[in-house]
Design a protein around this motif. Structure first.
Motif, PDB file in Angstrom:
ATOM      1  N   ALA A  14       2.135  -0.847   3.018  1.00 52.84           N
ATOM      2  CA  ALA A  14       3.139   0.128   2.627  1.00 52.84           C
ATOM      3  C   ALA A  14       3.318   1.116   3.770  1.00 52.84           C
ATOM      4  O   ALA A  14       2.491   1.995   3.972  1.00 52.84           O
ATOM      5  CB  ALA A  14       2.716   0.864   1.355  1.00 52.84           C
ATOM      6  N   PRO A  15       4.395   0.981   4.558  1.00 50.79           N
ATOM      7  CA  PRO A  15       4.632   1.958   5.615  1.00 50.79           C
ATOM      8  C   PRO A  15       4.972   3.312   5.020  1.00 50.79           C
ATOM      9  O   PRO A  15       5.231   3.427   3.813  1.00 50.79           O
ATOM     10  CB  PRO A  15       5.827   1.356   6.380  1.00 50.79           C
ATOM     11  N   ASP A  16       4.976   4.332   5.863  1.00 48.23           N
ATOM     12  CA  ASP A  16       5.261   5.679   5.377  1.00 48.23           C
ATOM     13  C   ASP A  16       6.521   5.706   4.529  1.00 48.23           C
ATOM     14  O   ASP A  16       7.593   5.270   4.976  1.00 48.23           O
ATOM     15  CB  ASP A  16       5.433   6.635   6.560  1.00 48.23           C
ATOM     16  N   GLY A  17       6.382   6.198   3.313  1.00 43.17           N
ATOM     17  CA  GLY A  17       7.535   6.349   2.433  1.00 43.17           C
ATOM     18  C   GLY A  17       7.640   5.316   1.344  1.00 43.17           C
ATOM     19  O   GLY A  17       8.334   5.539   0.347  1.00 43.17           O
TER      20      GLY A  17
ATOM     21  N   ASP B 161       6.960 -10.243  -9.991  1.00 42.85           N
ATOM     22  CA  ASP B 161       7.838  -9.642  -8.991  1.00 42.85           C
ATOM     23  C   ASP B 161       9.010  -8.945  -9.663  1.00 42.85           C
ATOM     24  O   ASP B 161       9.447  -9.337 -10.753  1.00 42.85           O
ATOM     25  CB  ASP B 161       8.395 -10.697  -8.024  1.00 42.85           C
ATOM     26  N   VAL B 162       9.547  -7.927  -8.979  1.00 36.80           N
ATOM     27  CA  VAL B 162      10.776  -7.271  -9.404  1.00 36.80           C
ATOM     28  C   VAL B 162      11.811  -7.512  -8.314  1.00 36.80           C
ATOM     29  O   VAL B 162      11.560  -7.222  -7.136  1.00 36.80           O
ATOM     30  CB  VAL B 162      10.573  -5.767  -9.635  1.00 36.80           C
ATOM     31  N   LEU B 163      12.966  -8.069  -8.691  1.00 40.83           N
ATOM     32  CA  LEU B 163      14.028  -8.399  -7.755  1.00 40.83           C
ATOM     33  C   LEU B 163      15.185  -7.418  -7.888  1.00 40.83           C
ATOM     34  O   LEU B 163      15.518  -6.978  -8.992  1.00 40.83           O
ATOM     35  CB  LEU B 163      14.555  -9.815  -8.007  1.00 40.83           C
ATOM     36  N   LEU B 164      15.808  -7.123  -6.751  1.00 41.25           N
ATOM     37  CA  LEU B 164      17.031  -6.325  -6.741  1.00 41.25           C
ATOM     38  C   LEU B 164      18.045  -7.077  -5.891  1.00 41.25           C
ATOM     39  O   LEU B 164      17.789  -7.369  -4.714  1.00 41.25           O
ATOM     40  CB  LEU B 164      16.774  -4.935  -6.154  1.00 41.25           C
TER      41      LEU B 164
ATOM     42  N   VAL C 170      10.377   1.175  -1.009  1.00 38.66           N
ATOM     43  CA  VAL C 170      11.255   2.329  -1.207  1.00 38.66           C
ATOM     44  C   VAL C 170      12.120   2.561   0.025  1.00 38.66           C
ATOM     45  O   VAL C 170      13.344   2.617  -0.062  1.00 38.66           O
ATOM     46  CB  VAL C 170      10.433   3.590  -1.541  1.00 38.66           C
ATOM     47  N   VAL C 171      11.483   2.694   1.192  1.00 44.72           N
ATOM     48  CA  VAL C 171      12.235   3.003   2.413  1.00 44.72           C
ATOM     49  C   VAL C 171      12.369   1.804   3.345  1.00 44.72           C
ATOM     50  O   VAL C 171      13.234   1.798   4.217  1.00 44.72           O
ATOM     51  CB  VAL C 171      11.591   4.177   3.178  1.00 44.72           C
ATOM     52  N   ALA C 172      11.527   0.800   3.186  1.00 40.09           N
ATOM     53  CA  ALA C 172      11.581  -0.353   4.094  1.00 40.09           C
ATOM     54  C   ALA C 172      11.002  -1.578   3.413  1.00 40.09           C
ATOM     55  O   ALA C 172      10.052  -1.477   2.632  1.00 40.09           O
ATOM     56  CB  ALA C 172      10.809  -0.061   5.375  1.00 40.09           C
ATOM     57  N   ALA C 173      11.588  -2.748   3.740  1.00 42.21           N
ATOM     58  CA  ALA C 173      11.072  -4.026   3.255  1.00 42.21           C
ATOM     59  C   ALA C 173      10.379  -4.740   4.403  1.00 42.21           C
ATOM     60  O   ALA C 173      10.821  -4.649   5.552  1.00 42.21           O
ATOM     61  CB  ALA C 173      12.196  -4.890   2.712  1.00 42.21           C
ATOM     62  N   PRO C 174       9.286  -5.440   4.121  1.00 42.76           N
ATOM     63  CA  PRO C 174       8.621  -6.183   5.194  1.00 42.76           C
ATOM     64  C   PRO C 174       9.514  -7.276   5.761  1.00 42.76           C
ATOM     65  O   PRO C 174      10.377  -7.812   5.067  1.00 42.76           O
ATOM     66  CB  PRO C 174       7.378  -6.761   4.504  1.00 42.76           C
ATOM     67  N   GLU C 175       9.279  -7.593   7.030  1.00 36.04           N
ATOM     68  CA  GLU C 175      10.058  -8.635   7.701  1.00 36.04           C
ATOM     69  C   GLU C 175       9.214  -9.893   7.880  1.00 36.04           C
ATOM     70  O   GLU C 175       8.001  -9.880   7.731  1.00 36.04           O
ATOM     71  CB  GLU C 175      10.537  -8.128   9.064  1.00 36.04           C
ATOM     72  N   GLY C 176       9.895 -10.995   8.183  1.00 31.78           N
ATOM     73  CA  GLY C 176       9.206 -12.248   8.458  1.00 31.78           C
ATOM     74  C   GLY C 176       8.619 -12.916   7.231  1.00 31.78           C
ATOM     75  O   GLY C 176       7.669 -13.695   7.349  1.00 31.78           O
TER      76      GLY C 176
ATOM     77  N   PRO D 274      13.660 -13.713   0.511  1.00 27.91           N
ATOM     78  CA  PRO D 274      14.435 -12.482   0.732  1.00 27.91           C
ATOM     79  C   PRO D 274      13.685 -11.267   0.191  1.00 27.91           C
ATOM     80  O   PRO D 274      13.002 -11.341  -0.835  1.00 27.91           O
ATOM     81  CB  PRO D 274      15.726 -12.726  -0.058  1.00 27.91           C
ATOM     82  N   ALA D 275      13.814 -10.135   0.892  1.00 26.85           N
ATOM     83  CA  ALA D 275      13.203  -8.890   0.449  1.00 26.85           C
ATOM     84  C   ALA D 275      14.246  -7.789   0.495  1.00 26.85           C
ATOM     85  O   ALA D 275      15.218  -7.859   1.257  1.00 26.85           O
ATOM     86  CB  ALA D 275      11.999  -8.532   1.316  1.00 26.85           C
ATOM     87  N   ALA D 276      14.055  -6.769  -0.309  1.00 20.45           N
ATOM     88  CA  ALA D 276      15.000  -5.660  -0.394  1.00 20.45           C
ATOM     89  C   ALA D 276      14.233  -4.354  -0.451  1.00 20.45           C
ATOM     90  O   ALA D 276      13.066  -4.312  -0.845  1.00 20.45           O
ATOM     91  CB  ALA D 276      15.885  -5.808  -1.628  1.00 20.45           C
ATOM     92  N   SER D 277      14.892  -3.278  -0.051  1.00 20.06           N
ATOM     93  CA  SER D 277      14.340  -1.941  -0.228  1.00 20.06           C
ATOM     94  C   SER D 277      15.408  -1.067  -0.864  1.00 20.06           C
ATOM     95  O   SER D 277      16.616  -1.334  -0.737  1.00 20.06           O
ATOM     96  CB  SER D 277      13.898  -1.332   1.103  1.00 20.06           C
ATOM     97  N   LEU D 278      14.982  -0.016  -1.536  1.00 15.72           N
ATOM     98  CA  LEU D 278      15.941   0.905  -2.136  1.00 15.72           C
ATOM     99  C   LEU D 278      16.796   1.563  -1.062  1.00 15.72           C
ATOM    100  O   LEU D 278      18.010   1.704  -1.210  1.00 15.72           O
ATOM    101  CB  LEU D 278      15.196   1.963  -2.953  1.00 15.72           C
TER     102      LEU D 278
END
Length: 277
Positions: free
Chosen positions: A61-64, A131-134, A164-170, A174-178
């Motif tokens: 979990a990066p800052d935020g 999981d929760v998907l958006l 919340v502020v960032a989704a992991p890459e790689g 698919p991933a999403a952030s708010l």
């Protein structure tokens, strides 16, 4: 302190431990249980450096971002305790709908976006098992870890990680952030709603006696219900149509030959990916 409990969670007797940074909130919760913590305690941070997802994947979990773990002590068998994952998913779903009501529905430019009823589709969905998907991207993951207590029962750490502020890459999905979808919601604000929603859904669950009600609510918000599904279980793939979850929370799949199978754990793919598998 950045985090605080909502009034509903506080009235229900929940407690809160906040970290500026933590390796893993689940590990902090388990350590507290071993030291005699009575449970009903949240362990939260906006920076997690060594978290884990299912199948041993990293979940940092990066800052935020939000990393939150609820520690509960339960007298149940492991199968009943495992249904707390559905409680967690519903709680986060409800929290998001409360603080950002427009997350619920999207409308295509022509009044139809190709999913569900014309003109309307639920942006938030719960993907089995945890999981929760958006908008089809993974917004949050839930990890349950448990260990037996010497006095009987289990300590269960219910970890919830939200982009919340960032989704992991790689990632292989698919991933999403708010934030990437235009929602300026802070982790502390989301946590207040989550803690209150969890207190409410936990009452419905009622020590496992109310799982039938939780199951109905979860199915109302389930991703892929009635669609093609493929589940990877080790080296095997079980495929068919996602019919429901059973009274123990297992995935129920009907094959093209009409054979019904239940799956307790596995990596799930829906739609075109499922068909390809």
């Amino acid at each position: 302190m950045a985090f605080e409990l909502g009034s509903g969670a506080a009235r229900a007797g929940f407690r809160l431990v906040e970290f500026a940074e933590a390796g893993s909130t689940n590990q902090e919760a388990i350590a507290a249980a071993r030291a005699g913590d009575a449970g009903r305690c949240w362990f939260v941070t906006m920076r997690q450096t060594a978290g884990r997802g299912r199948r041993g994947r990293d979940w940092k979990a990066p800052d935020g971002n939000l990393a939150a773990t609820l520690l509960l002590r339960v007298p149940h068998d492991p199968m009943t305790a495992a249904t707390l994952g559905f409680v967690a998913g519903l709680s986060l779903d409800e929290a998001l709908r409360t603080i950002a009501p427009d997350l619920q529905l999207k409308v295509g430019l022509d009044g139809f976006d190709g999913a569900g009823a014309p003109g309307r589709a639920d942006r938030l969905r719960l993907k089995w098992p945890n999981d929760v998907l958006l908008d089809g991207g993974k917004l949050a993951g839930i990890l349950l870890e448990a260990e037996p207590l010497t006095e009987g029962g289990f300590a269960v750490a219910i970890g919830i990680g939200v982009n919340v502020v960032a989704a992991p890459e790689g990632l292989p999905y698919p991933a999403a952030s708010l934030s990437s979808l235009g929602y300026a919601i802070s982790a502390p604000r989301l946590f207040v709603a989550l803690a209150d929603a969890f207190a409410s859904v936990l009452r419905v669950w009622d020590e496992g006696r109310g799982f039938a009600s939780v199951r109905r609510l979860w199915l109302d918000r389930a991703a892929g219900l009635g669609e093609d599904v493929a589940v990877r279980i080790g080296d095997r793939i079980v495929s068919g149509v996602f019919e429901t979850i059973d009274e123990e929370g297992r995935l129920v799949i009907r094959s093209s030959q009409g054979k019904v199978r239940t799956v307790a754990a596995g990596e799930v793919h829906f739609g075109a990916v499922a068909s390809a598998n």
